[in-house]
Design an enzyme around this catalytic site. Structure first.
Site, PDB file in Angstrom:
ATOM      1  N   ARG A 133     -18.961  60.440 -24.177  1.00  0.00           N
ATOM      2  CA  ARG A 133     -19.853  60.445 -25.352  1.00  0.00           C
ATOM      3  C   ARG A 133     -19.874  59.080 -26.040  1.00  0.00           C
ATOM      4  O   ARG A 133     -19.943  58.986 -27.257  1.00  0.00           O
ATOM      5  CB  ARG A 133     -19.425  61.531 -26.356  1.00  0.00           C
TER       6      ARG A 133
ATOM      7  N   ARG B 154     -23.766  59.464 -32.216  1.00  0.00           N
ATOM      8  CA  ARG B 154     -23.971  59.320 -33.662  1.00  0.00           C
ATOM      9  C   ARG B 154     -23.029  58.371 -34.374  1.00  0.00           C
ATOM     10  O   ARG B 154     -23.291  57.946 -35.477  1.00  0.00           O
ATOM     11  CB  ARG B 154     -23.863  60.702 -34.327  1.00  0.00           C
TER      12      ARG B 154
ATOM     13  N   ARG C  92     -32.297  58.004 -33.328  1.00  0.00           N
ATOM     14  CA  ARG C  92     -32.209  59.452 -33.563  1.00  0.00           C
ATOM     15  C   ARG C  92     -32.954  59.858 -34.841  1.00  0.00           C
ATOM     16  O   ARG C  92     -33.437  60.985 -34.955  1.00  0.00           O
ATOM     17  CB  ARG C  92     -30.724  59.801 -33.635  1.00  0.00           C
TER      18      ARG C  92
ATOM     19  N   ASP D 130     -28.027  65.466 -21.381  1.00  0.00           N
ATOM     20  CA  ASP D 130     -27.103  66.495 -21.862  1.00  0.00           C
ATOM     21  C   ASP D 130     -26.843  67.487 -20.745  1.00  0.00           C
ATOM     22  O   ASP D 130     -27.719  67.709 -19.900  1.00  0.00           O
ATOM     23  CB  ASP D 130     -27.668  67.224 -23.085  1.00  0.00           C
TER      24      ASP D 130
ATOM     25  N   TYR E 280     -22.435  78.668 -21.999  1.00  0.00           N
ATOM     26  CA  TYR E 280     -23.555  78.443 -22.933  1.00  0.00           C
ATOM     27  C   TYR E 280     -24.670  79.440 -22.702  1.00  0.00           C
ATOM     28  O   TYR E 280     -25.253  79.992 -23.633  1.00  0.00           O
ATOM     29  CB  TYR E 280     -24.096  77.023 -22.785  1.00  0.00           C
TER      30      TYR E 280
HETATM   31  O1  CP3 Z   1     -21.462  60.471 -23.028  1.00  0.00           O
HETATM   32  C1  CP3 Z   1     -22.554  60.012 -23.361  1.00  0.00           C
HETATM   33  O2  CP3 Z   1     -22.663  59.062 -24.155  1.00  0.00           O
HETATM   34  C2  CP3 Z   1     -23.809  60.534 -22.686  1.00  0.00           C
HETATM   35  C3  CP3 Z   1     -24.497  61.570 -23.357  1.00  0.00           C
HETATM   36  C4  CP3 Z   1     -23.999  63.010 -23.400  1.00  0.00           C
HETATM   37  C5  CP3 Z   1     -24.521  63.939 -24.341  1.00  0.00           C
HETATM   38  N1  CP3 Z   1     -24.003  65.164 -24.049  1.00  0.00           N
HETATM   39  C6  CP3 Z   1     -25.530  63.648 -25.395  1.00  0.00           C
HETATM   40  C7  CP3 Z   1     -25.449  64.438 -26.624  1.00  0.00           C
HETATM   41  C8  CP3 Z   1     -23.077  63.699 -22.595  1.00  0.00           C
HETATM   42  C9  CP3 Z   1     -22.183  63.202 -21.463  1.00  0.00           C
HETATM   43  C10 CP3 Z   1     -23.104  65.068 -23.027  1.00  0.00           C
HETATM   44  C11 CP3 Z   1     -22.308  66.121 -22.385  1.00  0.00           C
HETATM   45  C12 CP3 Z   1     -22.174  67.418 -23.049  1.00  0.00           C
HETATM   46  N2  CP3 Z   1     -23.108  68.113 -23.781  1.00  0.00           N
HETATM   47  C13 CP3 Z   1     -21.029  68.246 -22.939  1.00  0.00           C
HETATM   48  C14 CP3 Z   1     -19.803  67.910 -22.126  1.00  0.00           C
HETATM   49  C15 CP3 Z   1     -18.942  66.945 -22.826  1.00  0.00           C
HETATM   50  C16 CP3 Z   1     -18.112  67.556 -23.878  1.00  0.00           C
HETATM   51  O3  CP3 Z   1     -18.177  67.035 -25.015  1.00  0.00           O
HETATM   52  O4  CP3 Z   1     -17.359  68.470 -23.580  1.00  0.00           O
HETATM   53  C17 CP3 Z   1     -21.266  69.404 -23.694  1.00  0.00           C
HETATM   54  C18 CP3 Z   1     -20.309  70.562 -23.886  1.00  0.00           C
HETATM   55  C19 CP3 Z   1     -22.581  69.323 -24.207  1.00  0.00           C
HETATM   56  C20 CP3 Z   1     -23.333  70.330 -25.010  1.00  0.00           C
HETATM   57  C21 CP3 Z   1     -23.671  69.823 -26.344  1.00  0.00           C
HETATM   58  N3  CP3 Z   1     -24.599  68.836 -26.586  1.00  0.00           N
HETATM   59  C22 CP3 Z   1     -23.143  70.236 -27.584  1.00  0.00           C
HETATM   60  C23 CP3 Z   1     -22.064  71.289 -27.750  1.00  0.00           C
HETATM   61  C24 CP3 Z   1     -23.781  69.487 -28.563  1.00  0.00           C
HETATM   62  C25 CP3 Z   1     -23.654  69.653 -30.056  1.00  0.00           C
HETATM   63  C26 CP3 Z   1     -22.379  69.155 -30.555  1.00  0.00           C
HETATM   64  C27 CP3 Z   1     -22.473  67.700 -30.826  1.00  0.00           C
HETATM   65  O5  CP3 Z   1     -21.643  66.926 -30.320  1.00  0.00           O
HETATM   66  O6  CP3 Z   1     -23.366  67.342 -31.612  1.00  0.00           O
HETATM   67  C28 CP3 Z   1     -24.666  68.586 -27.932  1.00  0.00           C
HETATM   68  C29 CP3 Z   1     -25.519  67.566 -28.577  1.00  0.00           C
HETATM   69  C30 CP3 Z   1     -25.444  66.173 -28.046  1.00  0.00           C
HETATM   70  N4  CP3 Z   1     -25.485  65.804 -26.736  1.00  0.00           N
HETATM   71  C31 CP3 Z   1     -25.383  64.992 -28.832  1.00  0.00           C
HETATM   72  C32 CP3 Z   1     -25.385  63.905 -27.948  1.00  0.00           C
HETATM   73  C33 CP3 Z   1     -25.362  62.433 -28.297  1.00  0.00           C
HETATM   74  C34 CP3 Z   1     -25.347  64.916 -30.351  1.00  0.00           C
HETATM   75  C35 CP3 Z   1     -26.640  65.400 -30.871  1.00  0.00           C
HETATM   76  C36 CP3 Z   1     -27.440  64.485 -31.731  1.00  0.00           C
HETATM   77  O7  CP3 Z   1     -27.589  63.280 -31.500  1.00  0.00           O
HETATM   78  O8  CP3 Z   1     -27.972  65.072 -32.650  1.00  0.00           O
END
Ligand code: CP3
Length: 349
Positions: free
Chosen positions: A25, A29, A38, A74, A151
């Site tokens: 990640r 943010r 964003r 994602d 999910y």
């Molecule tokens: O790593 C990176 O920089 C690449 C981008 C990336 C995102 N999601 C973008 C994202 C990656 C590798 C993921 C993987 C992901 N997504 C996982 C596995 C990694 C982990 O953390 O266990 C999971 C479980 C998800 C599902 C997911 N996506 C959730 C639960 C959420 C909400 C919680 C949160 O962190 O906000 C997301 C949203 C998400 N995916 C964001 C980003 C940058 C944040 C949302 C935003 O910008 O509003």
């Protein structure tokens, strides 16, 4: 910057000049550059527009000096063409409005034509490769069948995974049918990313630590193995990651992956023994250590590197993703420290 193969060499257990470092990640943010984009676009819009997704992928490479880029996407994206109505609701995380809970709903899930339905993600991969021009390798990724199933059944994030585990225990045939379908989509998706130019792949089984080793072996391992087995033909190294996996590490290694992800709950050297010396490992700083005062942060980074002991096949990372409020300057400091300190650990061994 010249060509940087540290990360790919470490994935294959080859010696490197300094320990490679990237962060799960790393785009997100906590970065002002990301927040600026964003503010104008939803998460799904960014993922759907290759120019935006590529820009966000490159931001941490420019700002942090990491040794690898990770595709901005994602894990939930491939669920959309399978027929799921996915939304990222503000403050709530992902919501699936039509969760899958019965045999009929599993049967109704659609197969996915990657080059059509996920064409924009694959285009992002191509665009990022062009823009990186060999500076650092690009990592593609997908969710593992179990984590995606959680999910899809729960309809969003969950604490106890009650509905998912209830389906697993009450109706194993439907469970396995669902995981077979997910394994097919995930393997196709990752293989398509590799064809488009991803130079390594990470399989995120983020929530698998909710299972006992017995349940992992019976309900998950065959499906993760199916995915990882198919990826061998791509020729790119694969990272197999989960959290809360102390008791699952030997089984995760059996399921496959050139590199096994370790979270911060296991000392790195202990985790590496569980995985076996024939594999590389990735990890495992506590993401909350990035909020600690600098000397404490440094001590914790050094401890991870000392536990790796300069042995080939270690990739420095967090034990899970960067948290949203993380101070950027601490993340940068970790990159510098890993690069400087790991030279010394190598010389000492
Ligand atoms: O790593 C990176 O920089 C690449 C981008 C990336 C995102 N999601 C973008 C994202 C990656 C590798 C993921 C993987 C992901 N997504 C996982 C596995 C990694 C982990 O953390 O266990 C999971 C479980 C998800 C599902 C997911 N996506 C959730 C639960 C959420 C909400 C919680 C949160 O962190 O906000 C997301 C949203 C998400 N995916 C964001 C980003 C940058 C944040 C949302 C935003 O910008 O509003």
């Amino acid at each position: 910057m010249g060509l940087n193969d540290r990360f790919l060499n470490a994935c294959c257990g080859q010696p490197v000049d300094r320990t490679p470092v990237w962060f799960m990640r790393q785009a997100g943010r906590y970065m002002p550059e990301y927040r600026a984009i964003r503010a104008q676009h939803s998460l799904l819009e960014i993922c759907a527009q290759p120019d935006l997704a590529a820009e966000v992928t490159l931001q941490p490479v420019r700002t942090l000096g990491v040794d690898a880029a990770i595709l901005f996407a994602d894990i939930l994206l491939p669920l959309i063409p399978m027929g799921l109505d996915l939304e990222f609701a503000a403050g709530e995380g992902p919501v699936i409005h039509n969760p899958v809970r019965t045999a009929a709903e599993v049967a109704a899930l659609r197969p996915v034509q990657m080059e059509q339905s996920l064409a924009n993600v694959l285009e992002t991969v191509r665009l990022v490769r062009r823009e990186l021009d060999g500076q650092v390798p690009l990592i593609g990724f997908a969710g593992a069948p179990f984590t995606l199933a959680c999910y899809l059944i729960e309809g969003g994030s969950s604490r106890n995974f009650l509905r998912a585990k209830r389906l697993m225990y009450a109706d194993p045939a439907t469970w396995h049918t669902l995981l077979d379908k997910l394994a097919l989509v995930v393997a196709d998706y990752l293989a398509a990313q590799a064809r488009a130019g991803a130079q390594a792949l990470q399989l995120f089984d983020s929530w698998v630590g909710t299972l006992s080793p017995e349940d992992y072996e019976e309900y998950v391992l065959p499906h993760s193995r199916a995915v990882l087995g198919r990826l061998a033909a791509t020729g790119v190294p694969v990272i197999h990651f989960g959290t809360d996996t102390a008791t699952l590490l030997p089984l995760m290694a059996q399921a496959g992956g050139d590199v096994i992800g370790l979270d911060w709950r296991t000392p790195l050297d202990w985790g590496w023994e569980q995985v076996g010396a024939d594999r590389a490992v990735q990890g495992n700083l506590d993401p909350v250590a990035l909020f600690a005062p600098r000397p404490e942060l440094e001590r914790r980074v050094q401890r991870v590197l000392d536990q790796a002991g300069g042995r080939p096949g270690h990739i420095f990372n967090l034990g899970h993703g960067i948290l949203p409020e993380t101070p950027v300057e601490n993340v940068k400091a970790v990159v510098e420290l890993v690069h400087e300190y790991s030279v010394g650990v190598r010389e000492a061994t």
